[in-house]
Design a protein around this motif. Structure first.
Motif, PDB file in Angstrom:
ATOM      1  N   ILE A 191       0.846  -1.187   0.000  1.00 49.17           N
ATOM      2  CA  ILE A 191       0.000   0.000   0.000  1.00 49.17           C
ATOM      3  C   ILE A 191       0.885   1.241   0.000  1.00 49.17           C
ATOM      4  N   TYR A 192       0.472   2.253  -0.794  1.00 46.54           N
ATOM      5  CA  TYR A 192       1.268   3.464  -0.947  1.00 46.54           C
ATOM      6  C   TYR A 192       0.500   4.685  -0.428  1.00 46.54           C
ATOM      7  N   THR A 193       1.263   5.765  -0.219  1.00 49.21           N
ATOM      8  CA  THR A 193       0.675   7.031   0.194  1.00 49.21           C
ATOM      9  C   THR A 193      -0.449   7.450  -0.755  1.00 49.21           C
ATOM     10  N   ASN A 194      -1.526   7.969  -0.175  1.00 50.04           N
ATOM     11  CA  ASN A 194      -2.709   8.467  -0.888  1.00 50.04           C
ATOM     12  C   ASN A 194      -3.609   7.364  -1.422  1.00 50.04           C
ATOM     13  N   ASP A 195      -3.290   6.099  -1.190  1.00 48.52           N
ATOM     14  CA  ASP A 195      -4.219   5.028  -1.541  1.00 48.52           C
ATOM     15  C   ASP A 195      -5.483   5.156  -0.705  1.00 48.52           C
ATOM     16  N   VAL A 196      -6.601   4.758  -1.285  1.00 50.22           N
ATOM     17  CA  VAL A 196      -7.878   4.712  -0.564  1.00 50.22           C
ATOM     18  C   VAL A 196      -8.367   3.268  -0.581  1.00 50.22           C
ATOM     19  N   ILE A 197      -8.555   2.705   0.587  1.00 55.77           N
ATOM     20  CA  ILE A 197      -8.997   1.312   0.723  1.00 55.77           C
ATOM     21  C   ILE A 197     -10.458   1.309   1.162  1.00 55.77           C
ATOM     22  N   VAL A 198     -11.296   0.636   0.386  1.00 50.73           N
ATOM     23  CA  VAL A 198     -12.724   0.563   0.695  1.00 50.73           C
ATOM     24  C   VAL A 198     -13.099  -0.900   0.904  1.00 50.73           C
ATOM     25  N   VAL A 199     -13.620  -1.199   2.084  1.00 52.76           N
ATOM     26  CA  VAL A 199     -13.975  -2.580   2.435  1.00 52.76           C
ATOM     27  C   VAL A 199     -15.481  -2.764   2.337  1.00 52.76           C
ATOM     28  N   GLY A 200     -15.918  -3.554   1.346  1.00 58.99           N
ATOM     29  CA  GLY A 200     -17.300  -4.017   1.268  1.00 58.99           C
ATOM     30  C   GLY A 200     -18.368  -2.952   1.184  1.00 58.99           C
ATOM     31  N   GLU A 201     -18.082  -1.808   0.577  1.00 56.14           N
ATOM     32  CA  GLU A 201     -19.097  -0.763   0.477  1.00 56.14           C
ATOM     33  C   GLU A 201     -19.597  -0.623  -0.964  1.00 56.14           C
ATOM     34  N   SER A 202     -20.614   0.214  -1.167  1.00 56.05           N
ATOM     35  CA  SER A 202     -21.266   0.331  -2.462  1.00 56.05           C
ATOM     36  C   SER A 202     -20.318   0.789  -3.560  1.00 56.05           C
ATOM     37  N   ARG A 203     -19.365   1.672  -3.230  1.00 61.62           N
ATOM     38  CA  ARG A 203     -18.429   2.144  -4.248  1.00 61.62           C
ATOM     39  C   ARG A 203     -17.616   0.983  -4.805  1.00 61.62           C
ATOM     40  N   ALA A 204     -17.206   0.085  -3.922  1.00 61.70           N
ATOM     41  CA  ALA A 204     -16.460  -1.088  -4.366  1.00 61.70           C
ATOM     42  C   ALA A 204     -17.329  -2.003  -5.213  1.00 61.70           C
TER      43      ALA A 204
END
Length: 227
Positions: A191-204
């Protein structure tokens, strides 16, 4: 037959469904070597709000602690305004030394230290216990970042975890299955700086809606370019 298990009663040391895995002799996990324990360094890039310590050898009146402003600039006597954002500490040291030499400081020796790295963060959102922005310390992996957010919630869909990343002016989304990572089916991604991690949400779910229609184990990461 279970994927990843050796064939019963067979002398073959390969795993069914995983030709890249092979049994080795002994039942003890080898200890890591010195090289294994040393995390390879990743150049830190200065950004807005970072707090710096600048030392000009032999010239305490030019040495000081300061904060990079929101436009990525710093200001020093004799050196003027300098764009610090996007530079490493070594690169900024060289720029300051060059500016000072042009300002009649003979053979300036400059060092730049990072006192507070406010710029290096990763965002964790969705079905985790503590969503938020977390500092990037050294090299971090997906599982480690989720652990920093106190893990996934009880009803989190670990089958679809999406990492959003901007690279080369384009935005990408990569779908990961935490179950597959824990089973060793593929490497825990960096994982790098400014990454956005989304767990199990509508956007994903919107990005990979066709794939996520099935609950089957995703055995390899899926990368998508967001248009």
């Amino acid at each position: 037959m279970i994927v990843g298990a050796p064939v019963a009663g067979c002398s073959d040391t390969n795993f069914v469904g995983r030709p890249d895995l092979q049994l080795v002799e002994g039942d003890v996990l080898p200890a890591p070597t010195r090289e294994d324990l040393t995390v390879p360094s990743r150049p830190y890039v200065i950004g807005p709000s970072d707090q710096l310590v600048i030392d000009v050898y032999g010239l305490p009146e030019l040495s000081r602690a300061l904060t990079v402003d929101l436009s990525g600039q710093i200001a020093l006597p004799l050196a003027g305004q300098i764009g610090a954002s996007g530079l490493t500490a070594t690169e900024l040291s060289d720029v300051i030394a060059k500016r000072l030499s042009q300002g009649f400081v003979r053979d300036p020796r400059v060092t730049v230290g990072i006192a507070v790295a406010a710029n290096q963060i990763v965002t964790v959102d969705g079905a985790v216990s503590q969503p938020g922005a977390y500092p990037v310390v050294g090299r971090m992996s997906l599982l480690r970042v989720i652990a920093r957010a106190s893990g996934t919630t009880e009803f989190a869909r670990e089958t679809h975890v999406v990492v959003f990343r901007r690279s080369g002016g384009r935005e990408y989304a990569t779908l990961y299955d935490l179950r597959a990572i824990r089973l060793g089916m593929y490497r825990d991604p960096e994982i790098y700086t400014n990454d956005v991690i989304v767990v199990g949400e509508s956007r994903a779910r919107r990005v990979f809606k066709d794939v996520l229609a099935s609950s089957a184990l995703i055995t390899t990461p899926l990368v998508a370019l967001i248009r």
